[in-house]
Design an enzyme around this catalytic site. Structure first.
Site, PDB file in Angstrom:
ATOM      1  N   ARG A 278       0.858  -1.179   0.000  1.00  0.00           N
ATOM      2  CA  ARG A 278       0.000   0.000   0.000  1.00  0.00           C
ATOM      3  C   ARG A 278       0.897   1.233   0.000  1.00  0.00           C
ATOM      4  O   ARG A 278       1.475   1.604   1.017  1.00  0.00           O
ATOM      5  CB  ARG A 278      -0.879  -0.030   1.254  1.00  0.00           C
ATOM      6  CG  ARG A 278      -1.977   1.012   1.281  1.00  0.00           C
ATOM      7  CD  ARG A 278      -2.561   1.099   2.677  1.00  0.00           C
ATOM      8  NE  ARG A 278      -1.681   1.876   3.554  1.00  0.00           N
ATOM      9  CZ  ARG A 278      -1.521   1.658   4.857  1.00  0.00           C
ATOM     10  NH1 ARG A 278      -2.145   0.664   5.450  1.00  0.00           N
ATOM     11  NH2 ARG A 278      -0.718   2.430   5.568  1.00  0.00           N
ATOM     12  N   HIS A 282      -3.573   4.337   4.761  1.00  0.00           N
ATOM     13  CA  HIS A 282      -4.683   3.382   4.853  1.00  0.00           C
ATOM     14  C   HIS A 282      -5.963   4.039   4.336  1.00  0.00           C
ATOM     15  O   HIS A 282      -6.673   3.482   3.510  1.00  0.00           O
ATOM     16  CB  HIS A 282      -4.860   2.933   6.302  1.00  0.00           C
ATOM     17  CG  HIS A 282      -6.074   2.079   6.522  1.00  0.00           C
ATOM     18  ND1 HIS A 282      -6.187   0.804   6.012  1.00  0.00           N
ATOM     19  CD2 HIS A 282      -7.240   2.324   7.166  1.00  0.00           C
ATOM     20  CE1 HIS A 282      -7.359   0.293   6.350  1.00  0.00           C
ATOM     21  NE2 HIS A 282      -8.015   1.200   7.047  1.00  0.00           N
ATOM     22  N   TYR A 291       4.331   5.352  11.348  1.00  0.00           N
ATOM     23  CA  TYR A 291       4.576   3.954  11.690  1.00  0.00           C
ATOM     24  C   TYR A 291       5.382   3.177  10.648  1.00  0.00           C
ATOM     25  O   TYR A 291       5.653   2.002  10.847  1.00  0.00           O
ATOM     26  CB  TYR A 291       3.254   3.229  11.960  1.00  0.00           C
ATOM     27  CG  TYR A 291       2.233   3.290  10.830  1.00  0.00           C
ATOM     28  CD1 TYR A 291       2.312   2.443   9.729  1.00  0.00           C
ATOM     29  CD2 TYR A 291       1.168   4.188  10.888  1.00  0.00           C
ATOM     30  CE1 TYR A 291       1.389   2.493   8.708  1.00  0.00           C
ATOM     31  CE2 TYR A 291       0.220   4.243   9.876  1.00  0.00           C
ATOM     32  CZ  TYR A 291       0.336   3.387   8.787  1.00  0.00           C
ATOM     33  OH  TYR A 291      -0.594   3.439   7.777  1.00  0.00           O
TER      34      TYR A 291
END
Length: 385
Positions: A278, A282, A291
């Site tokens: 990805r 998100h 993160y």
């Protein structure tokens, strides 16, 4: 936009899809991804030994990946400008979605999660119908009976059960069609998905479980979700699973075609793990820089699925500048249409929320609609927001 059905008879001497996949199914202990096109754009096998290799198909795959990315980029920008409430980007996952979508027949049924915009495009769903959902002007957006592309499901993993039940019904009717459920690596940790695997296995349901392992379940890395390769979970439920290079559109197409042949033959379900990444957040409410490392993102950027196929098309002589220019123009035209259509999208009437609750009229819904309207009429001016 048309619903694609690109399955073609195998050329003489060329391995069939199922035959090419058999070694990987027979040796599930090897966690290597099936790959037909390297990140540098080179074929792993000669064209005559590559299942499904067809220059016309390659051009179609490239076109749909580029157009889907343009749509996704435009939708992301629209959300940042306040035109959409939310947007889950598909950037980086175009090969997994387009390659698998092209393996489907028109009568197959697709059960998406909420990021399958490229699959929607390949199944003939108008991108503006997808936009309506994220703009909040509709509770669905399109008619699944027209495209066999069912509505987006924001509840993680629940639609995998829906796909399994639908597949069981298809088998009972003897339709010969299959169901495909798209979900991410995080969804495999959900109980609904485990239940779907059990039901599909014991009832030999003709369903392909297509997992886009994009390495992150929001901010949770895949190694924090399970031990060992994800595709091996299928073997514990009694059906085969394989891992494919999810950024290799040609391999994804071949593997999905083989998986569909497997389930159509009455062999029960099949699990495909498309190993991809990805590239964006998100959703647009997420900040992935908190993160994950920049080095990781750049490493995957070098494996870009669109660039990979473009290099191969160019080096093999299957496409030239006029073709690429035509595709870019189509992508720009779609982006402009999406922008204009989004900004000109009218808000629904306040009572439209009561429409389509049931397939036909319902007395209780009619009563609730009247109470709702009466409440609004109670204000002095007869209108309120």
């Amino acid at each position: 936009m048309t619903v694609h059905n690109t399955q073609r008879p195998h050329e003489a001497g060329r391995p069939g899809f199922a035959e090419a996949l058999e070694p990987f199914v027979a040796r599930p202990e090897e966690p290597r991804a099936i790959q037909l096109l390297t990140p540098e754009g080179r074929l792993v096998f000669p064209p005559e030994r590559t299942p499904g290799y067809d220059p016309a198909l390659l051009r179609d795959l490239y076109r749909d990946m580029v157009v889907s990315r343009a749509f996704d980029t435009e939708a992301t920008a629209l959300q940042r400008q306040g035109e959409l409430g939310l947007w889950p980007s598909l950037s980086g996952q175009e090969a997994a979605q387009v390659g698998s979508a092209h393996a489907l027949r028109a009568d197959d049924h697709v059960f998406p999660s909420y990021r399958e915009h490229a699959v929607a495009w390949c199944r003939g769903v108008d991108p503006l119908d997808v936009i309506r959902l994220y703009r909040g002007v509709t509770n669905g957006g399109w008619n699944p009976e027209e495209s066999h592309f069912h509505l987006y499901t924001l509840v993680v993993g629940s639609h995998v059960l829906h796909a399994t039940g639908y597949a069981m019904a298809l088998a009972k009717k003897g339709s010969g069609a299959a169901a495909v459920a798209y979900f991410g690596d995080g969804a495999t940790s959900e109980g609904d998905v485990a239940e779907a695997f059990t039901f599909a296995s014991v009832h030999d349901a003709p369903v392909v479980f297509f997992c886009q392992n994009n390495q992150w379940a929001i901010s949770e890395p895949v190694e924090r979700q399970l031990r060992g390769p994800l595709y091996r979970r299928a073997h514990g439920f009694g059906f085969p699973g394989v891992r494919v290079d999810g950024n290799d559109v040609l391999a994804v197409h071949a593997v999905t075609t083989a998986a569909l042949e497997h389930v159509r033959a009455g062999n029960g379900p099949f699990f495909v793990e498309a190993f991809t990444y990805r590239m964006g957040a998100h959703t647009t409410s997420d900040d992935p820089t908190r993160y994950r490392r920049r080095e990781e993102v750049e490493r995957w950027r070098a494996r870009d699925p669109i660039a990979r196929l473009r290099v191969h098309l160019t080096d093999s002589g299957h496409a030239s500048r006029p073709f690429f220019d035509e595709v870019e123009e189509q992508a720009r035209a779609l982006a402009h249409r999406v922008r204009a259509g989004t900004r000109g999208m009218a808000d629904p009437h306040r009572s439209a929320v009561f429409d389509h609750v049931y397939a036909e009229g319902h007395a209780l819904v009619d009563e609730e609609r009247e109470q709702f309207e009466e409440y609004h009429r109670s204000f002095a001016d007869g209108e309120t927001e």
